[in-house]
Design an enzyme around this catalytic site. Sequence first.
Site, PDB file in Angstrom:
ATOM      1  N   ASP A  99      -5.958   7.718 -11.868  1.00 47.26           N
ATOM      2  CA  ASP A  99      -5.075   7.639 -10.711  1.00 47.26           C
ATOM      3  C   ASP A  99      -4.930   9.051 -10.166  1.00 47.26           C
ATOM      4  OD1 ASP A  99      -2.998   6.569  -8.991  1.00 47.26           O
ATOM      5  OD2 ASP A  99      -2.659   5.075 -10.562  1.00 47.26           O
ATOM      6  N   ASP A 199      -3.315   7.305  -5.021  1.00 49.30           N
ATOM      7  CA  ASP A 199      -1.935   6.899  -4.798  1.00 49.30           C
ATOM      8  C   ASP A 199      -1.512   7.236  -3.363  1.00 49.30           C
ATOM      9  OD1 ASP A 199       0.524   5.932  -6.184  1.00 49.30           O
ATOM     10  OD2 ASP A 199       1.309   7.894  -5.614  1.00 49.30           O
ATOM     11  N   GLU A 241      -4.671   3.556  -1.962  1.00 54.28           N
ATOM     12  CA  GLU A 241      -3.518   2.660  -1.848  1.00 54.28           C
ATOM     13  C   GLU A 241      -2.895   2.859  -0.466  1.00 54.28           C
ATOM     14  OE1 GLU A 241       0.833   1.770  -3.926  1.00 54.28           O
ATOM     15  OE2 GLU A 241       0.115   3.801  -3.579  1.00 54.28           O
ATOM     16  N   HIS A 314       0.907  -2.696 -11.051  1.00 55.19           N
ATOM     17  CA  HIS A 314       2.067  -2.184 -11.796  1.00 55.19           C
ATOM     18  C   HIS A 314       3.343  -2.062 -10.969  1.00 55.19           C
ATOM     19  CE1 HIS A 314       0.532   1.161  -9.578  1.00 55.19           C
ATOM     20  NE2 HIS A 314       1.604   1.867  -9.868  1.00 55.19           N
ATOM     21  N   ASP A 315       3.248  -2.250  -9.655  1.00 59.11           N
ATOM     22  CA  ASP A 315       4.430  -2.174  -8.784  1.00 59.11           C
ATOM     23  C   ASP A 315       4.924  -3.558  -8.382  1.00 59.11           C
ATOM     24  OD1 ASP A 315       4.357   0.630  -8.650  1.00 59.11           O
ATOM     25  OD2 ASP A 315       3.056   0.619  -6.883  1.00 59.11           O
TER      26      ASP A 315
HETATM   27  O1  TEU Z   1       3.388   3.271  -4.850  1.00 55.48           O
HETATM   28  C1  TEU Z   1       3.601   3.446  -3.471  1.00 55.48           C
HETATM   29  C2  TEU Z   1       4.787   2.860  -2.929  1.00 55.48           C
HETATM   30  O2  TEU Z   1       4.984   2.971  -1.729  1.00 55.48           O
HETATM   31  C3  TEU Z   1       5.738   2.170  -3.814  1.00 55.48           C
HETATM   32  O3  TEU Z   1       6.994   2.722  -3.644  1.00 55.48           O
HETATM   33  C4  TEU Z   1       5.732   0.769  -3.439  1.00 55.48           C
HETATM   34  O4  TEU Z   1       6.125   0.621  -2.111  1.00 55.48           O
HETATM   35  C5  TEU Z   1       6.691   0.004  -4.255  1.00 55.48           C
HETATM   36  O5  TEU Z   1       6.503   0.305  -5.595  1.00 55.48           O
HETATM   37  C6  TEU Z   1       6.420  -1.471  -4.049  1.00 55.48           C
HETATM   38  O6  TEU Z   1       7.279  -2.163  -4.791  1.00 55.48           O
HETATM   39  C7  TEU Z   1       2.697   4.259  -5.525  1.00 55.48           C
HETATM   40  C8  TEU Z   1       2.589   3.895  -6.984  1.00 55.48           C
HETATM   41  O7  TEU Z   1       1.812   2.742  -7.109  1.00 55.48           O
HETATM   42  C9  TEU Z   1       3.964   3.747  -7.556  1.00 55.48           C
HETATM   43  O8  TEU Z   1       3.945   3.314  -8.880  1.00 55.48           O
HETATM   44  C10 TEU Z   1       4.641   5.090  -7.438  1.00 55.48           C
HETATM   45  O9  TEU Z   1       5.969   4.973  -7.847  1.00 55.48           O
HETATM   46  C11 TEU Z   1       4.607   5.637  -6.018  1.00 55.48           C
HETATM   47  O10 TEU Z   1       3.325   5.514  -5.417  1.00 55.48           O
HETATM   48  C12 TEU Z   1       4.937   7.107  -6.008  1.00 55.48           C
HETATM   49  O11 TEU Z   1       3.895   7.817  -6.598  1.00 55.48           O
END
Ligand code: TEU
Length: 545
Positions: A99, A199, A241, A314-315
């Site tokens: 990542d 990311d 992303e 994971h989000d």
């Molecule tokens: O996520 C990007 C992001 O915009 C997240 O806040 C997303 O909108 C949210 O999790 C959706 O529920 C990336 C990564 O995947 C995330 O794990 C990180 O927390 C974030 O960037 C900051 O690096």
Amino acid sequence: MKQTKWWKDSVVYQIYPRSFQDSNGDGIGDIPGIISRLDYLKELGIDVIWLSPVYRSPQDDNGYDISDYRDIDPMFGTLSDMEELIREGNKRGIRIVMDLVANHSSDEHAWFVEARKGNPKYRDYYIWREGTPDQVPNALRASFGGSAWEWDEQAGAWYLHLFSKKQPDLNWENPAMRHDLYDMINWWLDKGLGGFRLDVVELIGKVPDRMITANGPRLHEYVKEMSKEAFQKHDIVTVGETWNAGPEEAKLYSAPDGSELSMIFQFEHICQSHTQFGKWKQNPKDFRAIKHIMTKWQNELRGCGWNSLFWDNHDLPRAVSAFGDEGKYRVESAKTLALYMHGLQGTPYVYQGEELGMTNTHFNSPDEVMDIESRNMYHELGELGWSSEERMAAINMTGRDHARTPVQWDDTENAGFTQGTPWIPVNPNYREINAKAQVRDPGSVFSFYKALIALRRDPGWRDVLRDGTYTPLLDDDEHLFGYARALNGKTLLFAGNFSGEEIRLPQKRLPGERRELLLSVYGEIRTEGEDIVFRPYESWAAVCL
Ligand code: TEU
Ligand code: CA
């Protein structure tokens, strides 16, 4: 430039290292734990692993806040463990993708420590605004709640953080900063890495003074530069992303000339049900709308870009809980969601535990919530007048912790994830849902994923799945889906039911005189007279003859 594009035939498996496999009893997953499970992934058949961040980090956002890009956090192991993972992966034909969190670093990164002190070389690595502590530069909000600006006593200025205060945004307008990042990227790629997931790459072209965050004016210029200076020097896969990309942006990012990235993650199907409160208040999923979104992306990127295919990460909440039925039809709906996605054109991504049909868990009170986003939102939505029950319901629907409960390996204590106390509780359903019970069971969700992945590898079908045309067949149906993929006179048909009701469809609505079943949730295509009968969450893939 390398042109092999092996990643068009790949299936990627995402690992969230904290929650995958602990090897030393501290309750946190680690790299040796991942190495010990490579044979399981080989059995599943995937050929790329995307690893969420394992770099040195104070873990404010579980590693998405990096304090040293060139080292591994002791929690996860050592640099030599990482090198071993790359080697052990490669031995099994599995490439390792890391990542790349390059929109921001940790506030504990040496660059930020120096910037704060006013070191002239590093000050401009971040985004500062002069002023006074009582006057915030503008109304930009952070993704995790609150203002995106933080007053820094030591620097006597405001810095920008689009995520937590401990994640200051890097200043991509500074060429020295960019080139430091490119050197780091090349340093990793020289170790034999298979590529990077970028990311929130869409944010690097931000113009904070104009309130522009995603899709800024110089975004693609930066991506092209990074690609040329680093990615194109290696035979790798890159995936960005991008929550705010439409097909037009996607065509730039994933242009076939390789000038930017391999592909992006677009989130339109994920956000289909969101409201003005974003994911925290959602409408029921509308599968007709979701199919239209997927069809649009299939059509738009055909021949001029490349799609990624996923239901969760994971989000996001667990796919089967968010889009399927985590209760009575858990197995059927998990399989059907998978079949729909894996038949499309693009590169499929499987999130750890998805191949087992792992479900959301339950959080009883705010103290059980671990994730910084949910914790901040609990506070923020409270200020907007949401009751505690409403906020807990929102977190239980869609909080990020659901994806982060440990992988359920077996039915022993803590699901075989750790000998110690897991950093986040294991989902109590592990006795019933676990890998050990599924790997040898031909009717399991695991076996179904394995078969879907094998179909992509089958020399007889690989070309059809990679390059075949896409023809939507039942896109206006409320619950049924169907589409055909065809190439050089060969046609594959994918069809199914996204609902828990039995639905009949006149056979003539689908092509093919005869259909030879390749994969199916119920073991057969059921017909009655002129109709095909789709049972609850039934789906199948067949060859049209
Ligand atoms: O996520 C990007 C992001 O915009 C997240 O806040 C997303 O909108 C949210 O999790 C959706 O529920 C990336 C990564 O995947 C995330 O794990 C990180 O927390 C974030 O960037 C900051 O690096
Ligand atoms: Ca550990």
